[in-house]
Structure formats: C-alpha cells, structure tokens
Scaffold this motif. Structure first.
Motif, short mmCIF file in Angstrom:
data_model
loop_
_atom_site.label_atom_id
_atom_site.label_comp_id
_atom_site.label_asym_id
_atom_site.label_seq_id
_atom_site.Cartn_x
_atom_site.Cartn_y
_atom_site.Cartn_z
N ALA B 145 0.83 -1.20 0.00
CA ALA B 145 0.00 0.00 0.00
C ALA B 145 0.86 1.25 0.00
N LEU B 146 1.96 1.23 0.78
CA LEU B 146 2.84 2.41 0.82
C LEU B 146 3.47 2.66 -0.54
N LEU B 147 3.80 1.58 -1.22
CA LEU B 147 4.47 1.70 -2.52
C LEU B 147 3.53 2.32 -3.53
N ALA B 148 2.25 1.94 -3.47
CA ALA B 148 1.29 2.44 -4.46
C ALA B 148 0.65 3.75 -4.01
N LEU B 149 0.95 4.20 -2.79
CA LEU B 149 0.30 5.38 -2.23
C LEU B 149 0.60 6.61 -3.08
N GLY B 150 -0.47 7.28 -3.53
CA GLY B 150 -0.28 8.43 -4.41
C GLY B 150 -0.66 8.09 -5.83
N SER B 151 -0.59 6.79 -6.17
CA SER B 151 -1.05 6.28 -7.46
C SER B 151 -0.49 7.03 -8.66
N GLU B 152 0.79 7.38 -8.61
CA GLU B 152 1.38 7.88 -9.84
C GLU B 152 1.61 6.69 -10.76
N LYS B 153 1.68 6.97 -12.07
CA LYS B 153 1.78 5.86 -13.02
C LYS B 153 3.01 5.00 -12.76
N GLU B 154 4.13 5.66 -12.49
CA GLU B 154 5.36 4.90 -12.25
C GLU B 154 5.24 4.03 -11.02
N GLN B 155 4.58 4.59 -9.99
CA GLN B 155 4.42 3.83 -8.76
C GLN B 155 3.63 2.56 -8.98
N LEU B 156 2.53 2.68 -9.75
CA LEU B 156 1.70 1.50 -9.98
C LEU B 156 2.49 0.46 -10.75
N ASP B 157 3.27 0.92 -11.72
CA ASP B 157 4.10 0.02 -12.48
C ASP B 157 5.06 -0.74 -11.56
N GLY B 158 5.75 0.03 -10.67
CA GLY B 158 6.68 -0.61 -9.74
C GLY B 158 5.96 -1.53 -8.77
N ALA B 159 4.79 -1.08 -8.29
CA ALA B 159 4.07 -1.85 -7.27
C ALA B 159 3.61 -3.19 -7.81
N ILE B 160 3.19 -3.24 -9.09
CA ILE B 160 2.75 -4.50 -9.68
C ILE B 160 3.88 -5.53 -9.64
N LYS B 161 5.06 -5.09 -10.06
CA LYS B 161 6.19 -6.03 -10.09
C LYS B 161 6.56 -6.48 -8.68
N TYR B 162 6.61 -5.49 -7.78
CA TYR B 162 6.96 -5.78 -6.39
C TYR B 162 5.97 -6.77 -5.78
N ALA B 163 4.67 -6.50 -5.99
CA ALA B 163 3.64 -7.34 -5.38
C ALA B 163 3.70 -8.75 -5.95
N ALA B 164 3.80 -8.89 -7.26
CA ALA B 164 3.77 -10.22 -7.86
C ALA B 164 4.89 -11.09 -7.34
N ILE B 165 6.12 -10.57 -7.37
CA ILE B 165 7.26 -11.42 -7.00
C ILE B 165 7.24 -11.72 -5.49
N ASN B 166 6.80 -10.73 -4.69
CA ASN B 166 6.78 -10.97 -3.25
C ASN B 166 5.70 -11.96 -2.85
N LEU B 167 4.58 -11.97 -3.59
CA LEU B 167 3.55 -12.96 -3.29
C LEU B 167 4.07 -14.36 -3.59
N VAL B 168 4.80 -14.50 -4.68
CA VAL B 168 5.36 -15.81 -5.00
C VAL B 168 6.31 -16.26 -3.90
N SER B 169 7.16 -15.33 -3.44
CA SER B 169 8.12 -15.70 -2.39
C SER B 169 7.40 -16.11 -1.11
N THR B 170 6.29 -15.41 -0.81
CA THR B 170 5.51 -15.75 0.37
C THR B 170 4.97 -17.17 0.29
N VAL B 171 4.46 -17.52 -0.91
CA VAL B 171 3.90 -18.86 -1.06
C VAL B 171 5.00 -19.91 -0.90
N MET B 172 6.20 -19.61 -1.42
CA MET B 172 7.29 -20.57 -1.25
C MET B 172 7.64 -20.75 0.22
N PHE B 173 7.63 -19.64 0.94
CA PHE B 173 7.89 -19.67 2.38
C PHE B 173 6.85 -20.57 3.06
#
Lengths: 152, 502
Positions: B145-173
């Motif tokens: 949420a902090l990463l996407a806070l403000g919803s600038e286009k670049e932020q959303l782009d970064g947040a998508i990548k960050y969220a996807a890979i971190n969710l995968v890592s969580t599932v592996m954990f």
C-alpha cells in the motif's frame, strides 16, 4: 494428493508466466491454494477420525487427524485472501491509469531504451487503425465508382 | 511475560489504530504518528538495555509453554535489529512530516507506516516460524500500500512487479513451512533446532533449507532474485523508499541469518557453500548495475543489492568473525542506506529532479549538503574511519582467516567500484553546474525553518551515528561479538525458549 498439488503448481506457473496481469493473478491464487494443500497433506491425513477428546478422557486416544495444519491453513487462507484482494485492486487501478494489463508494456518505471522507440507487439486479433481506415476508404471508393461518379 | 518484549510491537500497532481513528484529521494524525514513533524508539532502547544486562529474553504468548504457544525471543541480534528499527522509524517519521504531500497523508500514510513498523519489529522478535510468516505478511501488505500510495503511473508500475514477486516468495515460504511441519511436527524455531538433527530423511531437510533460502532470498534481493528491487524502490515518496531501503530487505537477511544459524546447520558445506557463491555474485552484479544507472535512487537501489551480498557473505563464512561482520554490517548498512535515500530526497527538493542529467550545482549552492552526502557515501564504500570501513575490514579478515581469498578479493573490488559509482553522483549532482543555469539550484537556506529541522535534522543525526560507530567501534563490535556468540552457541537460545531441560 501429491498429484493434485503438482498439477495446481504446474498450472499456476504456466499462468504466472503470462503477459496478462489478470492471468498472473489467477496463477497466484492457484499457487497459494496449492500451498494450502501442501500444508494439509504434510500434517498427515486420517480418514474419519476427528481430533475430539472422548467424554471423561483427558487425552486423545488412538490415531486422529492433526488439528494444527487446519489452523495454519485457515490463517494462510485469510492472509492470502487479503493480499490477493489488494493485488486485484492494484491491477484494476493500473489498468485505469496505464490503460493496459500487458506486463511487457509497463516500462514507465524503467530507464528509457536507447532508441526510445518501444516496438509495438504484434497482435493478430487486432485490426490496426490504419488498415481499418483503408478498408473503409476502399469500400467508399468502390461504391462511388459503381454509381458512375469519379472518386476524387 | 515481559513487557519489555511485547511493548515494541504493541506501540506501533496502537499508534496505527489511533491514526486510523483520526482519519481526515491531518494535524492530529501527524502528532500521534510522531509521538508513536518516539515512544517506539524508547521501548526499543529499553529492550536493548534489558537484553544487554540480562541476556536472552523469552516470553510465551498466552502462557502456553513452548513449543505449543507462540514464543517471542530477543537475543542480542534481535534486540539490536529492533533498536535500529526504532531509530530509523523515528527519524524517517520526522522526515516524512515535511516530505509527504497532503494527498498521501490523507490516503493513510501514517497508519500504514506504523503497520509496517509493527511487522518489521514482530519479525525480528518472534521465535516461531509460522508467526514469522504472519509478520512478513503484515509488513508486506503495508509495503504494497505504501508503494502504491499516491497512485502515480510509475508507482503502480513498480508496485505490480513488487507485489507479484513478493507474493510468489511468500507462497514458497509457506510451502517450506508446511513441509517442515510435516517432517518434524513443530514450528517453534528452538524446538526445530532440537528435533531436526533426529530426522532421518537428510536429503529432504536440505531441500527444505534451499526452499527457505529461495523464499528469503527473494525478500532480501540476492542474486539472481533481485530484479524487483531496482524496478520499484525509486518510485514511491522519498520517506517511503528510505524506510524500505533501510529495513525491508534486511528483514529477509535477518530471517536468513536466524534460520541458517539456528535451524539448518546440518549440511553446512552445501547450504553455506551455495550462500557464499550467491553472496559473491550479488555483490558484483549489484555494483555493476549501479555503475550503469543515471537516476540517484536507482543507483542507490542497486547498491542495496551489492551490500546485501556482504551480509550474506558474513553468514556464509559461518565463523565467529564472519557473523560478527554480518551483524555489524547490518547495523551500519541500515543507517547509511536510509540516510542516503533521505539525502536524495533533499537533492530533489533543491534541484527539481533525481535524473543526474537534469541536475547539478549543489556543491556551490549548499556546502552543508555536500558534507551530509559525503559521510554516508564514503562510509558505504568503506573509507576509514567511518563505520563501513570496520564492517568491511571484519568481513575481509574473516574470509582471509579461513582462506577464502576469492571472496575477499571480490569484497575489496566491489568496495572500490562502489566508490566509483558514488563519484558519479558526486560529479553530476554536486560538481557540474545545473544545466538550466545556476539559479535553478536552491540552497538549504531557501527552505523554511521547519523544513530544515525536519528534513536535515534526521540526516544529521544518522550521519553522526555513522561517525560515532566509526570512531568508537569497540562497543559496537562488543555487541556484534555477543550476538555472533549467541548465534553459534545455540544452547542458551534454546534453553531460554524451551526452559532448561534435564
């Protein structure tokens, strides 16, 4: 059970590798459910033996199902539900702002290419605007020449 | 149950709740946020003092004895990590009061920030693997949420990548946790340390160890799992990326250190050998990536990766001196890296951008900022007498002691390359004139007094800390020595959690 988990994991990896973010999201959902099944089967499965202590007894007697994995799974389901709900909103918001859900076209946060020209990915299902215009134009031309007038 | 142990988690949790209640009341929310962060700092100091005096502190939640209940444990490593979280949390909170715009504050920056601190602190203190997973999630959802806070286009782009890979890592954990539970029937870390040597399927244990290594590796951004980090860390508000840079990847490193000293020590030749290779490659790719970037925060993001390599190197050497180096490096790095991101924020304030091509002239306009930049920058590259020098010295000595000359040479080389990429920021942002004329560069004097206090204050304190660690390294080395001693000699930790066994 092992085969189920394997099939789910394989399917989710296939979905995760997609360009389409919605498919990636489905992949994540499938993967987290596969993880829940792993915990479930790792706890050891017993048929028809709920972990209930008999009346008057102090301990569980005999073979019974392990209750802890189910508590773990419940926690994991709740957590992954929250995270995935957030991810869904994030994808939707991204679609609103950027107008695309193709991860290959999201390069706003990356440094620009040297030639600045991002190649348009070919999509056979999409009619390019120019082609469409040409087709409409041809049709008009044909109709006009059929009417005997000279197309200017 | 000791209050010292639970307070550092309760305080930010309560603060977050209060901040939610004060939604849309901006001044009150800001006051609560700052007070909460200050109180959090005090509780972390108290915990550190307590552990320093009395040794390992353990508590059982709800009085369920271990291994059935959830255990909280603070040894010296946990305590010092919690302390540094408190320090950074307070400093960055003050910085954010001036850095955040109204839109972001109204959309819930303050509650999310304290939820993040709760998650980080909890992850450092917990003694239970599943509980660690839960704290990771708390931290993760706040960071999304902090990463996407403000919803600038670049932020959303970064947040998508960050969220996807971190969710995968969580599932592996989670999968790793499930399998480990199936194998041992427990998830309490101390209990696992006792039971795992008796497991007969040795191969499976190593497999699970590698699964943990990958899951935590994604979190801590080691080679080759780091791509999400430079894709996202330069997009959010400065205060947010500063606290991310300081704390988030380090939670991954902490989890690696904890699991690979306490639990997975049966196949050291394989697991720690793999970690050593990963460490070397992480250092090299990180610093080469930094050399190729032209945006300040992207350069700094790549530096995080190369620095993570040093910490993993200390763990992988698995000698007393190596672990001392790793702990020292963790503490030093958190301070320095957060500080550099904060300085980057001021650079943008004064010159209007973070793209190196579009800025310049800072040397002339604000000499104070020059000093404030040079201290953490030189410390990061390991110039004596700053803190980074001692951290690198200990690690390189540790690797020479056991004859790993290749990794020692890599560490020295990467230090030099770090200095090279710092000179790039120096040359472009400070030395050359601003491309749009000298009037475009403001000086620190152009900020208002409040801004100066809130923005420059934390940077000065962090810089002073770096110098202090450099000049009076001995107490900090003592602390790191105690922490590393506890990591290698596992019995006191296990006894503290499980109670003394016959």
């Amino acid at each position: 059970m092992a085969f189920t988990v394997g099939a789910m994991a394989a399917g989710s990896v296939y979905l995760l590798l997609s360009h389409n973010l919605v498919r990636v999201l489905f992949g994540l959902i499938l993967l987290s459910n596969a993880a829940n099944f792993v915990i479930f089967s790792a706890g050891g499965m017993v048929e028809g033996a709920p972990p209930l202590i008999a009346k008057g007894a102090r301990d569980l007697a005999g073979v019974h199902a392990n209750p802890l994995p189910q508590a773990l799974i419940l926690t994991a389901i709740v957590i992954s539900f929250g995270l995935l709900a957030f991810a869904l909103v994030l994808v939707y918001r991204t679609y609103q702002e950027l107008g695309t859900i193709d991860s290959d076209r999201m390069r706003l946060a990356e440094p620009p290419y040297d030639d600045q020209d991002i190649p348009e990915p070919e999509n056979p299902h999409r009619i390019h605007v120019r082609d469409a215009a040409r087709r409409v134009g041809n049709r008009v031309d044909n109709r006009m020449s059929a009417n005997g007038s000279d197309p200017a | 149950m000791s209050w010292f142990l639970i307070a550092p988690i309760l305080v930010p949790m309560t603060t977050a709740a209060l901040a939610v209640l004060l939604w849309n009341q901006r001044p009150a929310q800001r006051a609560v946020s700052a007070c909460g962060a200050g109180l959090h700092l005090i509780t972390t100091i108290l915990l550190m003092v307590q552990v320093w005096r009395g040794g390992i502190l353990a508590g059982q939640m709800g009085d369920w004895p271990a291994p059935f209940g959830i255990t909280l444990v603070a040894d010296h490593l946990s305590a010092v990590m919690v302390l540094i979280t408190g320090v950074m949390g307070f400093g960055v909170c003050l910085y954010s009061l001036s850095d955040m715009n109204e839109n972001r504050e109204n959309n819930g920056f303050h509650p999310l920030y304290h939820v993040l601190l709760t998650g980080v602190t909890g992850a450092f203190i917990t003694g239970d693997l599943f509980n660690l997973y839960v704290w990771f999630e708390v931290m993760l959802i706040a960071s999304f949420a902090l990463l996407a806070l403000g919803s600038e286009k670049e932020q959303l782009d970064g947040a998508i990548k960050y969220a996807a890979i971190n969710l995968v890592s969580t599932v592996m954990f989670l999968i790793a946790i499930g399998t480990l539970y199936g194998l041992t029937g427990t998830l309490n870390m101390a209990d696992l340390a006792l039971r795992l040597p008796h497991v007969e399927q040795r191969g499976l244990v190593t497999t699970i160890a590698v699964l943990f290594m990958i899951a935590f590796g994604i979190k801590s951004a080691v080679f080759p799992l780091f791509f999400w980090l430079p894709a996202s860390y330069h997009t959010p508000a400065v205060a947010v990326s500063a606290i991310f840079a300081g704390l988030l990847t380090k939670v991954g490193v902490y989890a690696l250190v904890r699991t690979f000293t306490l639990i997975f020590t049966s196949d050291v030749a394989y697991t720690h050998g793999a970690l050593l290779v990963v460490a070397g490659l992480t250092m090299v790719t990180g610093v080469l990536g930094a050399a190729a970037q032209n945006e300040i925060r992207r350069i700094l993001s790549f530096h995080i990766i190369s620095q993570i390599g040093y910490m993993i190197m200390g763990l992988a050497l698995y000698t007393p001196l190596g672990l001392i180096g790793a702990v020292f490096y963790l503490v030093h790095h958190i301070i320095v890296k957060t500080n550099l991101f904060l300085v980057a924020g001021i650079i943008r304030r004064l010159t209007g951008s973070m793209e190196l091509k579009r800025i310049g002239g800072l040397y002339k306009a604000s000499p104070l900022l020059v000093v404030l930049f040079l201290i953490p920058a030189l410390s990061l590259s390991g110039i004596p007498p700053l803190s980074g020098f001692w951290a690198k010295l200990v690690l390189i000595r540790a690797s020479l002691e056991i004859g790993s000359y290749a990794i020692a040479a890599t560490a020295v080389l990467v230090g030099a390359l770090t200095l090279f990429s710092m000179t790039k920021i120096w040359g472009e942002a400070f030395w050359k004139p601003h491309p749009e004329g000298p009037a475009r560069t403001l000086g620190i004097g152009d900020l208002t007094a409040t801004e100066r206090a809130l923005l420059i204050g934390p940077i000065m304190v962090f810089a002073a800390l770096t110098i202090a660690i450099g000049l009076w390294a001995q107490p900090f080395l003592d602390l790191a020595t105690r922490a590393s001693g506890e990591l290698l000699e596992r019995t006191p930790y296990i006894d503290a959690v499980m109670g003394v066994r016959p």
